[in-house]
Design a protein around this motif. Sequence first.
Motif, PDB file in Angstrom:
ATOM      1  N   GLY A  26      51.093  17.007  -3.895  1.00  0.00           N
ATOM      2  CA  GLY A  26      49.785  17.537  -4.165  1.00  0.00           C
ATOM      3  C   GLY A  26      49.309  17.183  -5.662  1.00  0.00           C
ATOM      4  O   GLY A  26      48.119  17.589  -5.814  1.00  0.00           O
ATOM      5  N   HIS A  28      48.370  14.707  -7.269  1.00  0.00           N
ATOM      6  CA  HIS A  28      47.424  13.908  -7.543  1.00  0.00           C
ATOM      7  C   HIS A  28      46.135  13.741  -6.242  1.00  0.00           C
ATOM      8  O   HIS A  28      45.623  12.716  -6.066  1.00  0.00           O
ATOM      9  CB  HIS A  28      47.979  12.351  -7.537  1.00  0.00           C
ATOM     10  CG  HIS A  28      48.992  12.465  -8.800  1.00  0.00           C
ATOM     11  ND1 HIS A  28      48.555  12.251 -10.143  1.00  0.00           N
ATOM     12  CD2 HIS A  28      50.349  12.223  -8.728  1.00  0.00           C
ATOM     13  CE1 HIS A  28      49.724  12.221 -10.688  1.00  0.00           C
ATOM     14  NE2 HIS A  28      50.687  12.209 -10.043  1.00  0.00           N
ATOM     15  N   ASP A  29      46.362  14.811  -5.752  1.00  0.00           N
ATOM     16  CA  ASP A  29      45.197  14.885  -4.468  1.00  0.00           C
ATOM     17  C   ASP A  29      43.973  14.763  -4.967  1.00  0.00           C
ATOM     18  O   ASP A  29      42.853  13.799  -4.197  1.00  0.00           O
ATOM     19  CB  ASP A  29      45.422  16.104  -3.743  1.00  0.00           C
ATOM     20  CG  ASP A  29      46.626  16.090  -2.729  1.00  0.00           C
ATOM     21  OD1 ASP A  29      47.343  15.169  -3.052  1.00  0.00           O
ATOM     22  OD2 ASP A  29      46.888  17.302  -2.366  1.00  0.00           O
ATOM     23  N   TRP A  30      43.432  15.443  -6.031  1.00  0.00           N
ATOM     24  CA  TRP A  30      42.086  15.274  -6.550  1.00  0.00           C
ATOM     25  C   TRP A  30      41.641  13.939  -7.108  1.00  0.00           C
ATOM     26  O   TRP A  30      40.636  13.465  -6.795  1.00  0.00           O
ATOM     27  CB  TRP A  30      41.840  16.368  -7.539  1.00  0.00           C
ATOM     28  CG  TRP A  30      41.648  17.715  -7.112  1.00  0.00           C
ATOM     29  CD1 TRP A  30      42.560  18.791  -7.273  1.00  0.00           C
ATOM     30  CD2 TRP A  30      40.765  18.173  -6.273  1.00  0.00           C
ATOM     31  NE1 TRP A  30      42.105  19.829  -6.701  1.00  0.00           N
ATOM     32  CE2 TRP A  30      41.016  19.661  -5.929  1.00  0.00           C
ATOM     33  CE3 TRP A  30      39.444  17.798  -5.713  1.00  0.00           C
ATOM     34  CZ2 TRP A  30      40.443  20.241  -4.961  1.00  0.00           C
ATOM     35  CZ3 TRP A  30      38.811  18.531  -4.748  1.00  0.00           C
ATOM     36  CH2 TRP A  30      38.917  19.734  -4.434  1.00  0.00           C
ATOM     37  N   GLN A  31      42.619  13.338  -7.532  1.00  0.00           N
ATOM     38  CA  GLN A  31      42.371  11.881  -8.030  1.00  0.00           C
ATOM     39  C   GLN A  31      42.165  10.848  -6.973  1.00  0.00           C
ATOM     40  O   GLN A  31      41.305  10.151  -6.813  1.00  0.00           O
ATOM     41  CB  GLN A  31      43.555  11.596  -9.125  1.00  0.00           C
ATOM     42  CG  GLN A  31      43.385  10.042  -9.469  1.00  0.00           C
ATOM     43  CD  GLN A  31      44.658   9.631 -10.369  1.00  0.00           C
ATOM     44  OE1 GLN A  31      45.648  10.304 -10.697  1.00  0.00           O
ATOM     45  NE2 GLN A  31      44.582   8.395 -10.720  1.00  0.00           N
ATOM     46  N   ALA A  33      41.322  11.613  -3.943  1.00  0.00           N
ATOM     47  CA  ALA A  33      39.856  12.044  -3.367  1.00  0.00           C
ATOM     48  C   ALA A  33      38.733  11.560  -4.068  1.00  0.00           C
ATOM     49  O   ALA A  33      38.076  10.716  -3.535  1.00  0.00           O
ATOM     50  CB  ALA A  33      39.736  13.435  -3.224  1.00  0.00           C
ATOM     51  N   ARG A  34      38.706  11.493  -5.251  1.00  0.00           N
ATOM     52  CA  ARG A  34      37.581  10.686  -6.221  1.00  0.00           C
ATOM     53  C   ARG A  34      37.646   9.544  -6.120  1.00  0.00           C
ATOM     54  O   ARG A  34      36.538   8.752  -5.902  1.00  0.00           O
ATOM     55  CB  ARG A  34      37.994  11.082  -7.600  1.00  0.00           C
ATOM     56  CG  ARG A  34      37.350  12.584  -8.208  1.00  0.00           C
ATOM     57  CD  ARG A  34      37.469  12.723  -9.513  1.00  0.00           C
ATOM     58  NE  ARG A  34      38.016  14.157  -9.921  1.00  0.00           N
ATOM     59  CZ  ARG A  34      38.938  14.498 -10.295  1.00  0.00           C
ATOM     60  NH1 ARG A  34      40.046  13.790 -10.525  1.00  0.00           N
ATOM     61  NH2 ARG A  34      39.055  15.878 -10.372  1.00  0.00           N
ATOM     62  N   GLU A  35      38.888   8.789  -6.097  1.00  0.00           N
ATOM     63  CA  GLU A  35      38.960   7.366  -5.979  1.00  0.00           C
ATOM     64  C   GLU A  35      38.440   6.986  -4.452  1.00  0.00           C
ATOM     65  O   GLU A  35      37.845   5.827  -4.523  1.00  0.00           O
ATOM     66  CB  GLU A  35      40.280   6.843  -6.117  1.00  0.00           C
ATOM     67  CG  GLU A  35      40.898   6.869  -7.692  1.00  0.00           C
ATOM     68  CD  GLU A  35      42.143   6.420  -7.819  1.00  0.00           C
ATOM     69  OE1 GLU A  35      43.017   6.184  -6.943  1.00  0.00           O
ATOM     70  OE2 GLU A  35      42.745   6.494  -8.712  1.00  0.00           O
ATOM     71  N   TRP A  36      38.606   7.727  -3.530  1.00  0.00           N
ATOM     72  CA  TRP A  36      38.279   7.430  -2.088  1.00  0.00           C
ATOM     73  C   TRP A  36      36.780   7.338  -2.272  1.00  0.00           C
ATOM     74  O   TRP A  36      36.042   6.450  -1.598  1.00  0.00           O
ATOM     75  CB  TRP A  36      39.066   8.386  -1.175  1.00  0.00           C
ATOM     76  CG  TRP A  36      38.467   8.062   0.153  1.00  0.00           C
ATOM     77  CD1 TRP A  36      38.664   6.702   1.032  1.00  0.00           C
ATOM     78  CD2 TRP A  36      37.624   8.886   0.973  1.00  0.00           C
ATOM     79  NE1 TRP A  36      38.110   6.970   2.215  1.00  0.00           N
ATOM     80  CE2 TRP A  36      37.393   8.029   2.414  1.00  0.00           C
ATOM     81  CE3 TRP A  36      37.314   9.924   0.793  1.00  0.00           C
ATOM     82  CZ2 TRP A  36      36.813   8.806   3.191  1.00  0.00           C
ATOM     83  CZ3 TRP A  36      36.479  10.634   1.931  1.00  0.00           C
ATOM     84  CH2 TRP A  36      36.517  10.041   3.095  1.00  0.00           C
ATOM     85  N   ARG A  37      36.300   8.375  -2.756  1.00  0.00           N
ATOM     86  CA  ARG A  37      34.668   8.568  -2.804  1.00  0.00           C
ATOM     87  C   ARG A  37      33.901   7.393  -3.627  1.00  0.00           C
ATOM     88  O   ARG A  37      32.970   6.974  -3.081  1.00  0.00           O
ATOM     89  CB  ARG A  37      34.309   9.971  -3.580  1.00  0.00           C
ATOM     90  CG  ARG A  37      32.946  10.234  -3.488  1.00  0.00           C
ATOM     91  CD  ARG A  37      32.609  11.243  -4.683  1.00  0.00           C
ATOM     92  NE  ARG A  37      32.939  10.872  -5.843  1.00  0.00           N
ATOM     93  CZ  ARG A  37      33.204  11.475  -6.779  1.00  0.00           C
ATOM     94  NH1 ARG A  37      33.368  12.663  -6.596  1.00  0.00           N
ATOM     95  NH2 ARG A  37      33.510  10.985  -8.041  1.00  0.00           N
TER      96      ARG A  37
END
Length: 71
Positions: A26, A28-31, A33-37
């Motif tokens: 977990g 790098h989860d935010w990173q 999610a941002r890259e996917w967006r």
Amino acid sequence: MSITQQFLLDAYRARQLGEPVPPAPGAHDWQVAREWRDYRQFRAVVAEHPAHGRIRQALSRWLHLRPRSAG
């Protein structure tokens, strides 16, 4: 075996071998999610789809709630 147990086992093995400890689950989860967006937004632009999301909603609210001139 759970993710936490696997992480602890990998961390133990890394310490025994003198290698760097892997990142915690977990971390790098935010990173991701941002890259996917960002990737979805890029694909929408390439496909020439109209803008969606928060920016469009904010602009819409701003334009519709704008005070009308009297006269």
